[in-house]
Design a protein around this motif. Structure first.
Motif, PDB file in Angstrom:
ATOM      1  N   GLN A 114       1.244  -1.050   0.547  1.00  0.00           N
ATOM      2  CA  GLN A 114      -0.007   0.207  -0.168  1.00  0.00           C
ATOM      3  C   GLN A 114       0.737   1.132  -0.308  1.00  0.00           C
ATOM      4  N   LEU A 115       1.810   1.049  -1.153  1.00  0.00           N
ATOM      5  CA  LEU A 115       2.418   1.949  -0.664  1.00  0.00           C
ATOM      6  C   LEU A 115       1.996   3.709  -1.737  1.00  0.00           C
ATOM      7  N   PRO A 116       2.347   5.185  -1.294  1.00  0.00           N
ATOM      8  CA  PRO A 116       1.638   6.096  -1.591  1.00  0.00           C
ATOM      9  C   PRO A 116       2.041   5.952  -3.190  1.00  0.00           C
ATOM     10  N   HIS A 117       0.860   6.993  -3.987  1.00  0.00           N
ATOM     11  CA  HIS A 117       0.543   7.130  -5.222  1.00  0.00           C
ATOM     12  C   HIS A 117       2.038   7.893  -5.985  1.00  0.00           C
ATOM     13  N   GLY A 118       2.294   8.601  -5.385  1.00  0.00           N
ATOM     14  CA  GLY A 118       3.638   9.148  -5.697  1.00  0.00           C
ATOM     15  C   GLY A 118       4.775   8.804  -5.840  1.00  0.00           C
ATOM     16  N   LEU A 119       5.235   7.482  -4.222  1.00  0.00           N
ATOM     17  CA  LEU A 119       6.591   6.831  -4.694  1.00  0.00           C
ATOM     18  C   LEU A 119       5.932   5.289  -5.102  1.00  0.00           C
ATOM     19  N   CYS A 120       5.099   5.293  -6.083  1.00  0.00           N
ATOM     20  CA  CYS A 120       4.803   4.405  -6.462  1.00  0.00           C
ATOM     21  C   CYS A 120       4.682   4.793  -8.008  1.00  0.00           C
ATOM     22  N   GLU A 121       4.515   5.688  -8.448  1.00  0.00           N
ATOM     23  CA  GLU A 121       5.013   6.267  -9.316  1.00  0.00           C
ATOM     24  C   GLU A 121       7.237   6.403  -9.414  1.00  0.00           C
ATOM     25  N   ARG A 122       7.155   6.867  -8.678  1.00  0.00           N
ATOM     26  CA  ARG A 122       8.906   7.032  -8.743  1.00  0.00           C
ATOM     27  C   ARG A 122      10.044   5.818  -8.706  1.00  0.00           C
ATOM     28  N   VAL A 123       9.320   4.152  -8.432  1.00  0.00           N
ATOM     29  CA  VAL A 123       9.493   3.488  -8.819  1.00  0.00           C
ATOM     30  C   VAL A 123       9.855   2.728  -9.961  1.00  0.00           C
ATOM     31  N   ARG A 124       7.991   3.462 -10.664  1.00  0.00           N
ATOM     32  CA  ARG A 124       7.829   3.524 -11.592  1.00  0.00           C
ATOM     33  C   ARG A 124       9.162   3.122 -12.915  1.00  0.00           C
ATOM     34  N   GLU A 125       9.517   4.772 -12.676  1.00  0.00           N
ATOM     35  CA  GLU A 125      10.301   5.194 -13.565  1.00  0.00           C
ATOM     36  C   GLU A 125      11.818   5.641 -13.120  1.00  0.00           C
ATOM     37  N   PHE A 126      12.145   4.743 -11.869  1.00  0.00           N
ATOM     38  CA  PHE A 126      13.529   4.540 -11.593  1.00  0.00           C
ATOM     39  C   PHE A 126      13.477   2.923 -13.121  1.00  0.00           C
ATOM     40  N   ILE A 127      12.235   1.850 -12.776  1.00  0.00           N
ATOM     41  CA  ILE A 127      12.917   0.530 -13.394  1.00  0.00           C
ATOM     42  C   ILE A 127      12.807   0.892 -14.685  1.00  0.00           C
ATOM     43  N   GLN A 128      12.153   1.395 -15.431  1.00  0.00           N
ATOM     44  CA  GLN A 128      11.885   1.863 -16.705  1.00  0.00           C
ATOM     45  C   GLN A 128      13.291   2.676 -16.943  1.00  0.00           C
ATOM     46  N   TYR A 129      13.866   3.309 -16.234  1.00  0.00           N
ATOM     47  CA  TYR A 129      15.006   3.815 -16.892  1.00  0.00           C
ATOM     48  C   TYR A 129      15.786   3.301 -16.777  1.00  0.00           C
ATOM     49  N   ASN A 130      16.715   2.563 -15.759  1.00  0.00           N
ATOM     50  CA  ASN A 130      16.821   1.536 -15.459  1.00  0.00           C
ATOM     51  C   ASN A 130      17.207   0.573 -16.675  1.00  0.00           C
ATOM     52  N   TRP A 131      15.741   0.248 -17.080  1.00  0.00           N
ATOM     53  CA  TRP A 131      15.706  -0.241 -18.369  1.00  0.00           C
ATOM     54  C   TRP A 131      16.356  -0.253 -19.431  1.00  0.00           C
TER      55      TRP A 131
END
Length: 660
Positions: free
Chosen positions: A413-430
């Motif tokens: 149940q992470l907040p929406h803003g933190l989830c977006e940052r995690v998604r951005e990092f995974i995408q950028y790392n790829w």
């Protein structure tokens, strides 16, 4: 007897001449050795006591020349696997007034030419194997093993192992049989000759097929992979499927024609002697067409009508479709591709569409077709699927990691803003690494390769950092060995003011915002932008230079946040401390001054110091201006009093003179 030194060597007088000759002999042998080394394809050292002029022709089994030859020879072997089954199409049915069987002379000439060219490659392969070194079995206890370079040992081992098989597959047996043996044998019937010819071709074909798999295994052992790319591996396995379909289709054509001839012979026996008509099996061949008995028989026979597939007299089983489509008298290209389609269809369907008769040979052929189909789709088609899936393996792994991350964030149940940052990092790392774990690749490499790779990856980029441009190559090389790549997405806080600093960050791409409040002062705020070539975390340098520094890392004096996606090199605290211990140049005043000059922390501190000094100067100057009018008034009054007293004294003096 006194020894005498000459040219760095020590002689005794009575052996001086013999020693000089030995020195000359050694020098000549060394010269020969150098020449052999220069022309040896291995480029390895040859010692004088093992000199052999023929060693320069010995090939290393793992050299580039042998690898190229194996690929060329494998390609030629695959082409031969397409050529040999073409012998099954030599017999065709000609329809003029009546049907007869003949040999396609144009086809046999073409096959002989292609087969002779292919046999040359097998002969060259024998010569290559005869001069290819091998690893001694007794030396495989440790490492790669020792190559045996003796030509006699290589030849002896080859004669005992693969020589017989290589000679068997290199012999031009079909050419000899079709051009010399078959015309010379008169005692056998034409049908027996062709059956024997088909058996010989098939036996040599099996030996050549075994050689292809053996060569593929040898290539894998030499280069660790068979195909450099996934598409090449998939194409190779698909080609093997086509070869199997080609062989099954050609065999089906040959057996279909044999079943037709069997029907003709059975009807001929029934027709022989009826109404005074003579029927002989030789009448079915076109070379007997001009015989009077054959001409008389052709006018009255019903053999061909009786063997029609729609008549129902003879059960052709799986070969009925061949007669229904009349493939025996069509053009070669139509016949070939139709048989190839039949083979591929029944192999892919495991023979489910085969409707066999009670003929044993037909039933065995159907069973063999099903077994080959099972092997193909269990092994070869499985390899094709593996090769094709490997092209998208990284993408699939990234998709699974992203799905796992989404499930985990939803579960926690992470907040929406933190989830977006995690998604951005995974995408950028790829996007930056394409899913490749660089650490797992580098950790298995030896130290010298690890060092050279880091130097290649980091050297030019690190040189862009002005601080590193002040360092010598040895120190820079040591720093490059400890640098690790670091990725930051937009809006990420790398470090907060007051947090412990664990690494120095050298920016390669992107920009960072570095701000400070000078320990939380309400009336103080400073912010600067760090661009490519800048760095942060310089507090670690002073910490690393202290000889008694412990695990308590220094506190950060600034907060650093990524303005855009940032690519940088990170130097961890322990690695920096290790480099500082190895190179004392970091303790020099020149390096300290360079660090302070390029450090934004020191620049900010210098600016604050200058600003505070300027403010003190302004305040002091203001006080001086306030006291200046009072001082001037005092000085004026003093001057006036001095002038008045001077005037009084002069007047008194003048008055006294007058009285006198």
């Amino acid at each position: 007897m006194e020894p005498v030194k000459e040219g760095g060597l020590r002689f005794y007088h009575h052996r001086k001449e013999k020693a000089t000759k030995s020195v000359q002999l050694v020098s000549k042998s060394a010269l020969i050795t150098n020449k052999i080394d220069a022309y040896s394809p291995l480029g390895s050292e040859v010692f004088a006591e093992d000199l052999d002029p023929r060693r320069k022709w010995i090939l290393d089994p793992q050299s580039g020349i042998v690898s190229i030859w194996n690929c060329v020879f494998l390609t030629s072997c695959l082409m031969v696997l397409f050529i040999d089954p073409l012998h099954f199409y030599l017999r065709v049915v000609e329809k003029s007034h009546t049907m007869c069987i003949k040999i396609d002379n144009d086809l046999i000439v073409s096959i002989t030419f292609l087969r002779t060219l292919a046999d040359l490659f097998y002969t060259l392969n024998i010569a290559v194997k005869y001069r290819t070194a091998y690893v001694a079995p007794s030396s495989r206890v440790f490492g790669r093993g020792e190559l045996v370079m003796d030509g006699k040992k290589i030849a002896k081992r080859y004669l005992k192992s693969d020589f017989a098989l290589d000679v068997a597959v290199a012999l031009p047996i079909p050419q000899i049989f079709s051009w010399l043996i078959v015309p010379a044998i008169k005692s056998l019937s034409a049908e027996n000759k062709h059956n024997a010819f088909a058996v010989i071709v098939l036996a040599q074909y099996i030996a050549r097929l075994y050689l292809v798999f053996s060569l593929s295994h040898q290539i894998i052992l030499t280069s660790e992979v068979f195909a450099k790319t996934a598409w090449v591996g998939a194409a190779y396995n698909l080609l093997l499927c086509l070869i199997a379909s080609h062989l099954i289709g050609a065999s089906w054509y040959l057996l279909s024609l044999d079943r037709v001839i069997t029907c003709w012979r059975s009807q001929c026996k029934l027709e022989d002697g009826m109404n005074g008509t003579l029927c002989h099996p030789t009448f079915f061949y076109c070379d007997q067409f001009s015989q009077p008995d054959r001409l008389r028989w052709s006018t009255v026979t019903n053999v061909f009508q009786s063997c029609d597939p729609d008549g129902g007299i003879f059960n052709y089983g799986i070969f009925k479709i061949a007669l229904a489509n009349d493939i025996f008298g069509t053009h070669f290209s139509n016949k070939y591709f139709y048989c190839l389609w039949w083979g591929f269809q029944n192999l892919s369907s495991y023979g489910q569409n085969l409707d066999t008769s009670m003929f044993v040979g037909e039933t065995l052929f159907s069973i063999l077709t099903i077994m080959v189909g099972l092997v193909l789709f269990a092994h070869l088609i499985g390899n094709i699927q593996t090769y094709l899936q490997s092209t998208n393996l990284r993408v699939e792994e990234w998709r699974l990691k992203r799905r796992d991350a989404e499930n985990w964030m939803r579960h926690r149940q992470l907040p929406h803003g933190l989830c977006e940052r995690v998604r951005e990092f995974i995408q950028y790392n790829w996007m930056a690494t394409q899913g490749v774990d660089e650490k797992s690749i580098l950790c298995v490499l030896p130290a010298h390769l690890h060092r050279d790779i880091h130097r290649h990856l980091c050297w030019d980029l690190v040189r862009r950092v002005p601080l590193f441009s002040q360092m010598d190559d040895q120190l820079l090389d040591a720093i490059c060995r400890h640098l690790v790549s670091s990725l930051c997405t937009k809006g990420t806080y790398i470090v907060h003011e007051g947090d412990p600093v664990t690494e120095m960050l050298f920016i390669i791409r992107g920009s960072l915002d570095s701000s400070t409040t000078d320990g939380g002062r309400a009336d103080f705020f400073n912010s600067i932008t760090l661009r490519p070539g800048d760095f942060c975390g310089e507090e670690l340098v002073e910490w690393a230079l202290l000889s008694k520094s412990t695990g308590n890392f220094p506190a950060s004096t600034r907060s650093v946040r990524a303005l855009v996606e940032v690519e940088a090199f990170a130097l961890h605290a322990e690695d920096l401390k290790l480099v500082a211990k190895q190179f004392r140049v970091l303790h020099s005043k020149r390096m300290q001054d360079a660090l302070r000059f390029y450090s934004h922390h020191w620049r900010t501190w210098a600016a604050c110091f200058i600003q505070a000094a300027w403010q003190r100067y302004k305040r002091q100057k203001g006080k001086n201006r306030l006291w200046e009018p009072f001082e001037l008034r005092k000085v004026g009054e003093a001057i006036e009093e001095l002038d008045s007293s001077t005037k009084t004294e002069s007047w008194d003096q003048n008055s006294g003179r007058q009285r006198d």
